[in-house]
Design an enzyme around this catalytic site. Structure first.
Site, PDB file in Angstrom:
ATOM      1  N   HIS A 114     -22.628 -65.427  47.406  1.00  0.00           N
ATOM      2  CA  HIS A 114     -21.914 -65.573  46.141  1.00  0.00           C
ATOM      3  C   HIS A 114     -21.135 -66.881  46.059  1.00  0.00           C
ATOM      4  CE1 HIS A 114     -22.814 -61.242  45.630  1.00  0.00           C
ATOM      5  NE2 HIS A 114     -22.837 -61.584  44.365  1.00  0.00           N
ATOM      6  N   GLU A 355     -32.262 -53.010  43.260  1.00  0.00           N
ATOM      7  CA  GLU A 355     -31.900 -53.893  44.365  1.00  0.00           C
ATOM      8  C   GLU A 355     -31.853 -53.166  45.700  1.00  0.00           C
ATOM      9  OE1 GLU A 355     -28.088 -55.639  43.448  1.00  0.00           O
ATOM     10  OE2 GLU A 355     -27.415 -53.837  42.417  1.00  0.00           O
ATOM     11  N   ASN A 378     -31.669 -60.715  44.965  1.00  0.00           N
ATOM     12  CA  ASN A 378     -30.769 -61.142  46.040  1.00  0.00           C
ATOM     13  C   ASN A 378     -30.569 -60.025  47.057  1.00  0.00           C
ATOM     14  OD1 ASN A 378     -30.592 -63.293  44.322  1.00  0.00           O
ATOM     15  ND2 ASN A 378     -28.434 -63.063  43.858  1.00  0.00           N
ATOM     16  N   ASP A 379     -30.211 -58.846  46.572  1.00  0.00           N
ATOM     17  CA  ASP A 379     -29.998 -57.722  47.471  1.00  0.00           C
ATOM     18  C   ASP A 379     -31.297 -57.025  47.847  1.00  0.00           C
ATOM     19  OD1 ASP A 379     -27.312 -57.733  48.150  1.00  0.00           O
ATOM     20  OD2 ASP A 379     -26.696 -56.681  46.340  1.00  0.00           O
ATOM     21  N   CYS A 426     -33.226 -60.729  37.450  1.00  0.00           N
ATOM     22  CA  CYS A 426     -32.018 -61.527  37.277  1.00  0.00           C
ATOM     23  C   CYS A 426     -31.500 -62.106  38.583  1.00  0.00           C
ATOM     24  CB  CYS A 426     -30.913 -60.701  36.609  1.00  0.00           C
ATOM     25  SG  CYS A 426     -30.379 -59.275  37.581  1.00  0.00           S
TER      26      CYS A 426
END
Length: 486
Positions: A114, A355, A378-379, A426
């Protein structure tokens, strides 16, 4: 800070050895850091950085020394200043947003941490996971940062400076050319219409989304409204923030993710400690464990939805009971507003982040129960490959093109299309032009990314042939190999 291993042990050093407070906390911190360094597991070993960070904060408070965030106000802003640190928390990155820093270098982290994501939202170069930059770079050093390829030069020669200026000039020229695509409909060479939306962290970034022609906000990370403060924002404060974005987008869809706290994003006064925060009480688990906090946010979202097209997105769903609980909480929030005579829309779409492998593998019942899906790569990649994406030691193993990841994406996208439900992506992969052709080949028709990447991705899509890419990607998935789409 409240752990007896730190506070009580430091008190004992003061009592028995007559250390002053600063030396006592430093000494005990060194003992604890050494213990963490001896741990074999790399994830747990990295948690030693948390000890260092809290001790630095205590020492600043004890000694009255201003920290970087306080000092930055009086720094000479005529110079382009670069922050070099072991690590920068997402909350601290938010505090640094308005200081007009020219770049960030950190020893820890990965490209999807992040810290890196927030740096991109500030439109400044950042290179993370350098290992030892903060111990090698000195105040006053001249640095050149290339955030595109992750290179850093310390006290470069005049020739290197001249070369970097040429690189920067070419980059600016490219951005200017791409801006001409702003109002061009995103249609592939074989006529497939692609929707491009933007990810934002704070309401003001909606302007950047509109500036590049985003067709909506695909992800508003609402947790950044909560970070860096001792008390969560009130319902009215949240409502104003959400309404600002909805109004700014003027009828375009705005997808707002509910509070995703936990892992590396925490409230200032949240003293909870987890052995593995990425797998702990975070996101929807955190919200369901704090129903009043969740209800306040849902009420604010419903109020803001009266100003336009607002969609609510639930993060880190793994179980159907979490969907049911979220739907119930939304209905209760809606009814409470109606009882108070507050206007609410007839209906607000509710979706879930994909995710975790759990929802990706068994996605069909979730598709049926929800209005839309949004894939958070991302996750999803982190959990599928068992890689801590913020750990510099294993960040190189974080692979969006891994065949297992691509098969999960293909399965989710296909299931949503068969059910007639919208599905977008996203995660950071959406803005990675090396992934654009692959995602198009997987059947993705809705991308959401940081505004800085939108026109690059549009340029790629405009020159792509979706049907040909689908055949190539399907062949690679059947053989469980990485697609080659040159």
């Amino acid at each position: 800070l409240s752990d007896p291993m730190l506070s009580e042990a430091a008190d004992e050093l003061i009592k028995t050895r007559h250390y002053n407070a600063e030396w006592a906390i430093t000494t005990q911190g060194q003992i604890l850091s050494a213990q963490f360094e001896s741990i074999h597991d790399p994830y747990l070993r990295e948690r030693g950085a948390d000890i260092d960070q809290i001790i630095e904060k205590v020492l600043r408070r004890l000694s009255g020394t201003p920290n970087l965030l306080q000092k930055s106000v009086s720094l000479n802003q005529s110079e382009a200043l670069i922050v070099v640190a072991r690590d920068i928390s997402p909350a601290d990155m938010l505090k640094l947003r308005d200081a007009r820093f020219a770049g960030f270098l950190t020893d820890l982290g990965g490209p999807t941490s992040h810290t890196a994501i927030v740096a991109r939202s500030m439109n400044v170069p950042a290179v993370v996971g350098l290992g030892s930059a903060h111990s090698l770079v000195r105040d006053g050093d001249l640095l050149l940062i290339d955030g595109l390829n992750g290179s850093v030069l310390v006290n470069p020669s005049d020739a290197a400076i001249a070369e970097f200026r040429q690189i920067r000039s070419r980059y600016i020229e490219k951005r200017t050319r791409l801006q001409q695509l702003r109002d061009t409909p995103c249609i592939t060479r074989d006529g497939i219409r692609i929707r491009l939306e933007a990810n934002i962290e704070v309401p003001d970034e909606s302007e950047a989304a509109l500036a590049v022609g985003a067709e909506g906000i695909g992800l508003f990370r609402s947790e950044f409204l909560f970070m860096g403060r001792s008390q969560p924002p009130s319902e009215d404060e949240q409502y104003e923030a959400y309404a600002q974005v909805v109004k700014a987008m003027d009828g375009r869809p705005v997808t707002i993710r509910t509070l995703d706290l936990g892992a590396d994003k925490t409230l200032v006064d949240d003293a909870s400690v987890a052995v593995n925060p990425a797998l702990g009480l975070r996101a929807i688990r955190y919200c369901l464990a704090h129903p009043e906090l969740f209800a306040t946010q849902l009420r604010a979202l419903l109020r803001a939805a009266t100003h336009g097209h607002l969609r609510i997105l639930i993060p880190l769903i793994s179980h159907m009971h979490e969907v049911v609980a979220s739907q119930k909480a939304l209905q209760q929030a809606r009814q409470s507003l109606i009882d108070e005579g507050v206007p609410v829309p007839e209906r607000v779409e509710l979706g879930a982040m994909v995710e975790t492998p759990a929802i990706a593998v068994a996605v069909e019942p979730f598709v049926d129960a929800l209005d839309f899906l949004s894939i958070g790569t991302n996750d999803l990649i982190q959990y599928t490959l068992a890689i801590d994406r913020s750990d510099a030691e294993v960040a190189h193993l974080y692979d969006p093109m891994h065949p297992a990841v691509l098969r999960l994406l293909h399965h989710v996208i296909g299931a949503a299309h068969r059910a007639g439900k919208p599905v977008s992506l996203c995660g950071e992969a959406a803005g990675d032009t090396q992934m654009t052709a692959v995602l198009l080949g997987l059947g993705l028709k809705e991308f959401s990314m940081h505004p800085q990447h939108l026109l690059d991705v549009k340029s790629k899509l405009l020159s792509s042939h979706a049907d040909a890419l689908r055949n190539k990607v399907a062949d690679a998935l059947n053989r469980a190999v990485r697609p080659t789409l040159n």
